[in-house]
Scaffold this motif. Structure first.
Motif, PDB file in Angstrom:
ATOM      1  N   GLY A 135      37.698  42.952  35.152  1.00 61.00           N
ATOM      2  CA  GLY A 135      36.787  41.827  34.965  1.00 61.00           C
ATOM      3  C   GLY A 135      38.132  40.809  35.022  1.00 61.00           C
ATOM      4  O   GLY A 135      39.178  41.451  35.749  1.00 61.00           O
ATOM      5  N   SER A 159      36.275  43.732  41.820  1.00 59.07           N
ATOM      6  CA  SER A 159      36.666  42.420  40.845  1.00 59.07           C
ATOM      7  C   SER A 159      35.474  42.259  41.315  1.00 59.07           C
ATOM      8  O   SER A 159      34.192  42.172  41.533  1.00 59.07           O
ATOM      9  CB  SER A 159      37.159  41.709  41.580  1.00 59.07           C
ATOM     10  OG  SER A 159      37.797  40.448  40.155  1.00 59.07           O
ATOM     11  N   LEU A 161      34.580  39.004  39.457  1.00 57.57           N
ATOM     12  CA  LEU A 161      34.621  37.829  39.017  1.00 57.57           C
ATOM     13  C   LEU A 161      34.952  37.026  40.785  1.00 57.57           C
ATOM     14  O   LEU A 161      36.606  37.790  40.910  1.00 57.57           O
ATOM     15  CB  LEU A 161      34.963  37.138  38.348  1.00 57.57           C
ATOM     16  CG  LEU A 161      35.526  35.345  37.675  1.00 57.57           C
ATOM     17  CD1 LEU A 161      34.185  35.444  38.033  1.00 57.57           C
ATOM     18  CD2 LEU A 161      35.846  35.256  36.800  1.00 57.57           C
ATOM     19  N   ALA A 194      35.604  30.706  41.074  1.00 56.47           N
ATOM     20  CA  ALA A 194      34.871  31.771  40.461  1.00 56.47           C
ATOM     21  C   ALA A 194      33.390  31.019  39.776  1.00 56.47           C
ATOM     22  O   ALA A 194      32.970  31.104  39.387  1.00 56.47           O
ATOM     23  CB  ALA A 194      35.644  31.778  39.018  1.00 56.47           C
ATOM     24  N   LEU A 261      32.927  36.779  32.083  1.00 63.74           N
ATOM     25  CA  LEU A 261      33.210  36.785  33.828  1.00 63.74           C
ATOM     26  C   LEU A 261      32.428  35.203  33.809  1.00 63.74           C
ATOM     27  O   LEU A 261      31.373  34.966  34.856  1.00 63.74           O
ATOM     28  CB  LEU A 261      32.174  37.788  34.088  1.00 63.74           C
ATOM     29  CG  LEU A 261      32.653  39.611  33.995  1.00 63.74           C
ATOM     30  CD1 LEU A 261      31.496  40.031  34.716  1.00 63.74           C
ATOM     31  CD2 LEU A 261      34.371  39.395  34.840  1.00 63.74           C
ATOM     32  N   SER A 282      29.818  35.688  40.097  1.00 63.29           N
ATOM     33  CA  SER A 282      30.807  36.966  39.392  1.00 63.29           C
ATOM     34  C   SER A 282      28.878  38.223  39.447  1.00 63.29           C
ATOM     35  O   SER A 282      27.846  37.159  39.531  1.00 63.29           O
ATOM     36  CB  SER A 282      31.337  36.602  37.795  1.00 63.29           C
ATOM     37  OG  SER A 282      30.235  36.770  37.152  1.00 63.29           O
TER      38      SER A 282
END
Length: 349
Positions: A135, A159, A161, A194, A261, A282
């Motif tokens: 995260g 990753s 997110l 995001a 997330l 995410s």
């Protein structure tokens, strides 16, 4: 022959409040063994199973604890209160392991202590051949200086997110990439914001921009490493610039206590029915729970309710926090259990 202790040792007798830097991993393991044996009245075989060592090792550690005068009528070690909190967290939340960092004062910022404890754990837990989902956030970023760099073969970091389009210190991609570098592994990123403007945009990015492979990798993670954000603080929203105050108020009105997330949840660990949870780029929480090793590292007064909710939502196997946060979430969990039992009694009557 069963042992005959002179008398039971109370938690109050054993309690201390700090963990000196001089305490090594061996010291910590020895005191845990002594705690389980003399306070929890566990057998040597049971202790060996919990600590993952042989029974002979347990016998040796107990003998050494006595020779060091760490075990008299009480366990004389500054580790004892920390160990008590760790064992209580493990019991209450069904954790495989809990690690509690000491604080210099009640009001001290716990980030550095949690980061140091997390870095030490990750230095030993990461292995060649692992696929690790990570995260983001201030706590995770702060762990990097405390991780012992080493070269691992076939080590992959994903990753969990998006967010690479925004150049900020705690960018999700920045932490994932640097974490991969520490172990000379490969990093896989989600090259999107995001949070996107609509579900249609999210679907288009996943299906038309080659992101399916990254998301599929999340189905076979060996470990996940996440922190959480507390909704009571504006940090979660303004650190990334993805959400505004109107979103925060709407989430609060629905019982939100925090996010993992950017998936927002309530104190019972339930995801909220809010558009933001559909537009976040995410990995879904259900995928996180499939990983056999789930590491949650977080703390702070503003995250107390969020941590209790996260225990239900993520079901971490390893939890790393500070001593004051540990005390608060244990107290809150106890209060929640009392309320729940009271409600059941009323229904039964």
């Amino acid at each position: 022959m069963p042992r005959k202790p002179q008398r039971n040792i109370s938690d109050a007798d054993a309690a201390k409040t700090s963990l000196p830097a001089s305490e090594s991993k061996t010291d910590r393991l020895r005191i845990r063994a002594a705690w389980m044996y003399f306070i929890e009245q566990m057998t040597q075989n049971e202790i060996a199973d919990v600590l993952g060592v042989g029974r002979v090792t347990v016998v040796r550690m107990l003998a050494e604890a006595r020779s060091r005068n760490e075990v008299r009528i009480a366990i004389e070690s500054e580790l004892s209160e920390i160990v008590r909190l760790e064992r209580e967290l493990e019991r209450v939340f069904g954790l495989e392991q809990a690690f509690v960092a000491p604080l210099s004062s009640v009001d001290a910022d716990p980030t550095a202590g949690i980061a140091a404890r997390t870095g030490a754990y990750l230095s030993e837990a990461m292995r060649s051949g692992m696929r690790v989902g990570v995260g983001w956030g201030r706590t995770l970023f702060a762990t990097l200086p405390f991780i012992a760099a080493k070269s691992l073969t076939d080590f992959q970091v994903i990753s969990l997110l998006g967010g690479v389009g925004v150049a900020r210190r705690f960018n999700p991609a920045e932490f994932a990439w640097r974490f991969a570098q520490v172990f000379q592994g490969d990093g896989y990123l989600i090259p999107t914001p995001a949070v996107v403007d609509s579900v249609e945009t999210k679907v288009a990015l996943v299906e038309r921009c080659g992101l399916q492979e990254v998301f599929r990798m999340a189905d076979t993670l060996d470990a996940v490493l996440v922190s959480i954000g507390g909704i009571a603080s504006a940090t979660t929203f303004y650190r990334g610039g993805f959400l505004d105050e109107q979103d925060r108020e709407a989430l609060l009105s629905r019982g939100a206590v925090g996010d993992v997330l950017f998936h927002f949840f309530n104190r019972q660990g339930e995801l909220l029915d809010h558009p933001i949870n559909d537009r976040v780029m995410s990995v879904e929480v259900d995928r996180l729970r499939r990983a056999p090793l789930r590491i949650l590292t977080s703390g702070g007064h503003e995250k107390t309710e969020a941590l209790v909710g996260a225990m239900q939502l993520i079901a971490p196997t390893v939890f790393i926090t500070d001593e004051e946060s540990a005390r608060r979430i244990l107290a809150l969990a106890g209060e929640t259990a009392k309320v729940s039992n009271g409600s059941k009694d009323e229904i039964g009557s």
